[in-house]
Design an enzyme around this catalytic site. Structure first.
Site, PDB file in Angstrom:
ATOM      1  CG  ASP A 292       1.126  -1.122  -9.521  1.00  0.00           C
ATOM      2  OD1 ASP A 292       1.751  -0.230 -10.142  1.00  0.00           O
ATOM      3  OD2 ASP A 292      -0.108  -1.256  -9.638  1.00  0.00           O
TER       4      ASP A 292
ATOM      5  CD  GLU B  24      -3.205   4.102 -10.670  1.00  0.00           C
ATOM      6  OE1 GLU B  24      -2.929   3.613  -9.565  1.00  0.00           O
ATOM      7  OE2 GLU B  24      -2.336   4.416 -11.501  1.00  0.00           O
TER       8      GLU B  24
HETATM    9  C1  BGC Z   1      -0.594   1.397 -11.777  1.00  0.00           C
HETATM   10  C2  BGC Z   1      -0.088   0.449 -12.828  1.00  0.00           C
HETATM   11  C3  BGC Z   1       0.908   1.136 -13.695  1.00  0.00           C
HETATM   12  C4  BGC Z   1       2.011   1.743 -12.870  1.00  0.00           C
HETATM   13  C5  BGC Z   1       3.039   2.482 -13.684  1.00  0.00           C
HETATM   14  C6  BGC Z   1       0.518   2.117 -11.072  1.00  0.00           C
HETATM   15  O1  BGC Z   1       0.023   3.124 -10.268  1.00  0.00           O
HETATM   16  O2  BGC Z   1      -1.370   0.689 -10.829  1.00  0.00           O
HETATM   17  O3  BGC Z   1      -1.168  -0.051 -13.574  1.00  0.00           O
HETATM   18  O4  BGC Z   1       1.427   0.225 -14.625  1.00  0.00           O
HETATM   19  O5  BGC Z   1       1.451   2.652 -11.964  1.00  0.00           O
HETATM   20  O6  BGC Z   1       2.556   3.668 -14.183  1.00  0.00           O
HETATM   21  C1  BGC Z   2       2.655   8.039 -11.648  1.00  0.00           C
HETATM   22  C2  BGC Z   2       1.848   6.918 -12.206  1.00  0.00           C
HETATM   23  C3  BGC Z   2       1.557   5.991 -11.123  1.00  0.00           C
HETATM   24  C4  BGC Z   2       0.952   6.693  -9.928  1.00  0.00           C
HETATM   25  C5  BGC Z   2       0.758   5.741  -8.808  1.00  0.00           C
HETATM   26  C6  BGC Z   2       1.956   8.678 -10.484  1.00  0.00           C
HETATM   27  O1  BGC Z   2       2.717   9.710  -9.967  1.00  0.00           O
HETATM   28  O2  BGC Z   2       2.876   8.985 -12.641  1.00  0.00           O
HETATM   29  O3  BGC Z   2       2.532   6.237 -13.212  1.00  0.00           O
HETATM   30  O4  BGC Z   2       0.679   5.042 -11.609  1.00  0.00           O
HETATM   31  O5  BGC Z   2       1.738   7.749  -9.503  1.00  0.00           O
HETATM   32  O6  BGC Z   2       0.437   6.347  -7.606  1.00  0.00           O
END
Ligand code: BGC
Ligand code: BGC
Length: 623
Positions: A310, A515
């Protein structure tokens, strides 16, 4: 020099030259699609330097990518993070141009290994302006319709290809066991059997594997499909109190019966990649869990695609994150992660990885396993043959056909929870011919709110963020032309009482989140939602439509509410809501989750011993 030695040397020279010559026709064996997959992989592997191999294992964010970076570091993959776009409201052509520009950097290298571009398409092609936004997974779980989900996968694949992208980080096959989790809407259900069924998204995205084909191998059905990613392996939906990225405490039996089953289905259906979870399982970070990544997923399940980390997932092996990056690289790569979503500090990552390999902390066979898997996926996809997308598919982005499909999904996702009190005349279906009706609420006329997180921005955003039909617009289009529809977002009760409305539709819910920002210990409906319900429902017969990513506290208001519908996060096609409210289609959705009375009952899932829900799992009235 003695003559004998000289002639031996000459002989060796001749042999070398002959080898070169006989290889010449073969030089591009790996580029020839007529050769069997494994020969192509092995041929290419033999030609690669350590640097070229390590580069394949890196995925960087588009904001730090350039043709120069791609070629200098042999970068294997690029992603768009949430909301990361070539330009605000970029056209599909602009996306294609961006992908091609970076791809040309990769193709300019000695071996010309194409990069693979990945993006989150978790409810349609959600970062892209004007894309069709489908309901979030929780709403799809309510449909109980895996074939519908498969069709959504196929439509999403076309929209992603419209922008020149061949890879998406979907589906989320988390089994959310606690709605306090901020990602609960990304989960189809608390019930593993529903999540298993919905892995039909994978053949939708990738295409159907041919009958009798070997199981566990990555697959792609054509250049109008995209490779998928089952995420987040494993136990992401089971963390304590639903705290995002936290620890899942579970017996092996619970892991195998709740969180693992959908991975079996995904792998059997040919999912090409698996993403590791930020969360821990019984105290062990999944990003460092060699037993489950290498042991179970690769060895026992014989998964042959690649495992991706991830976003900064290896950094988070330590706390605080990035405290010991060399250790993070060691633990993550040795656990069995093949591609690392770095996504920014790629030189630090590459330096660390090289150091660890050169000093034998990470074996060459581990690197070779990772690179072979990545190359296997790239060959299987036809990426070497079709590295550069064109504009021929741009027409699919946000097409009318896809919007109709999304509208159908919205209709089927709605769950009717209440329709009048017993002995009372039901309120639904709503009367299209009422002289004057009131529509109220923060979510009645807001595309961003009805789409939720992971829409245009990572966190989503309220307001007119992309094209679509709001619920208010849909209501206006559905009622009789003579019906007066009054919209007042937050009216006071006096106004509602004095205006002679036949009935009111109140549309309220959660504001967009993604998230950790969505973690909530109280699950209360944010203000002014409860106030609007009281003012309106205390004054006129009312339907409340909830636009939320999960069950929320509703019991205290239930007495005032005449009819209640859960619409989840429906996406851009709000017409689907009106289609059902006014009776053009019936209610068929059923709760994909238990609706709790109070948060102190949580976690509470169907089958639990002390099951005392407000509305049980599977509940849903018809009208
Ligand atoms: C998320 C994933 C996602 C990745 C890319 C992460 O923070 O947990 O689900 O695919 O970011 O955006
Ligand atoms: C990104 C996301 C990612 C996230 C994780 C963001 O800055 O744009 O894709 O999932 O950070 O912390």
């Amino acid at each position: 020099m003695k003559r004998a030695t000289a002639s031996i040397l000459l002989g060796i020279l001749v042999i070398c030259c002959c080898n070169e010559a006989s290889n010449a026709g073969d030089r591009t064996l790996y580029k020839d699609p007529n050769h069997p997959l494994n020969r192509r992989i092995n041929d290419l592997m033999k030609r690669m330097t350590l640097e070229e191999k390590l580069g394949q294992m890196v995925q960087i964010e588009r904001s730090v990518a350039s043709p120069q970076v791609m070629s200098k570091y042999f970068i294997g993959s690029v992603l768009s993070g949430g909301g990361s776009v070539p330009a605000p409201q970029a056209t599909p052509e602009a996306w294609v141009d961006m992908v091609n520009e970076l791809q040309r950097g990769s193709l300019s290298t000695r071996l010309g290994i194409p990069m693979i571009y990945g993006i989150d398409g978790v409810h349609g092609h959600n970062n892209v302006y004007n894309a069709t936004i489908f309901p979030h997974n929780i709403g799809l779980g309510a449909t109980r319709d895996p074939q519908l989900v498969k069709r959504i996968g196929a439509a999403t694949a076309l929209e992603i290809r419209a922008t020149g992208i061949p890879y998406t980080f979907a589906p989320t096959i988390a089994v959310c066991r606690d709605p306090r989790w901020g990602r609960c809407y990304e989960s189809y259900s608390e019930d593993p059997s529903i999540v298993r069924a919905m892995t039909e998204l994978i053949p939708g995205l990738q295409g159907d594997i041919p009958p009798n084909s070997r199981k566990g191998v990555p697959y792609l059905g054509g250049q109008d499909k995209v490779i998928a990613c089952a995420k987040h392996y494993v136990g992401d939906g089971g963390t304590t109190n639903g705290i995002n990225e936290n620890n899942t405490i579970a017996t092996w039996h619970q892991v195998m019966s709740i969180h693992m089953p959908a991975y079996f289905n995904s792998i059997i259906k040919g999912v090409s990649t698996v993403m590791v979870s930020y969360s821990s399982l019984n105290g062990v970070k999944m990003h460092a869990n060699r037993d489950l990544v290498t042991g179970f997923l690769k060895k026992n399940l014989r998964f042959r695609g690649f495992v991706i980390s991830d976003w900064q997932g290896i950094d988070r092996i330590t706390s605080p994150p990035h405290a010991n990056y060399t250790y993070s690289i060691l633990a993550g790569v040795n656990a069995g992660i093949d591609m690392i979503m770095v996504p920014y500090n790629y030189t630090e990552f590459l330096d660390g990885l090289r150091f660890l390999v050169e000093n034998n902390f990470i074996s060459m066979s581990r690197i070779d396993d990772a690179v072979k898997r990545i190359l296997r996926v790239k060959f299987v996809m036809g990426l070497f043959e079709h590295p550069l997308p064109d504009y021929s598919m741009t027409k699919y982005l946000g097409s009318q056909e896809h919007r109709e499909l999304a509208r159908e999904a919205v209709r089927k996702s709605l769950v009717l929870l209440k329709n009048g009190d017993s002995g009372q005349k039901p309120l639904l279906p709503l009367d299209k011919h009422a002289p004057k009706i009131l529509v109220a609420g923060t979510h009645a006329d807001d595309i961003g709110n009805q789409c939720g997180g992971w829409t245009i921005q990572w966190q989503g955003q309220s307001g007119n963020i992309t094209s679509g039909t709001t619920i208010l617009t849909a209501i206006r289009k559905t009622v009789d032309p003579k019906t007066e529809v009054v919209f007042s977002e937050n009216p006071d009760s006096g106004y509602v009482k004095q205006n002679g409305f036949s009935y009111a539709v109140v549309v309220v819910g959660e504001l967009p989140y993604a998230e950790t920002n969505g973690d909530s210990l109280n699950l209360t409906l944010p203000e002014p939602g409860p106030g609007i319900i009281s003012n309106v429902c205390g004054s006129v017969r009312c339907l409340v439509v909830l636009v939320t990513g999960r069950p929320v506290v509703i019991e205290p208001y239930l007495g005032q509410i005449d009819a209640l519908v859960a619409a989840w996060l429906p996406g851009t096609e709000g017409q689907g809501v009106a289609d059902v409210l006014f009776g053009d289609f019936g209610f068929t959705g059923r709760l994909p989750r238990t609706w709790f009375k109070t948060v102190d009952q949580l976690p509470m899932n169907v089958g639990d011993e002390h099951y005392d829900p407000l509305f049980p799992f599977g509940y849903g009235l018809t009208a």
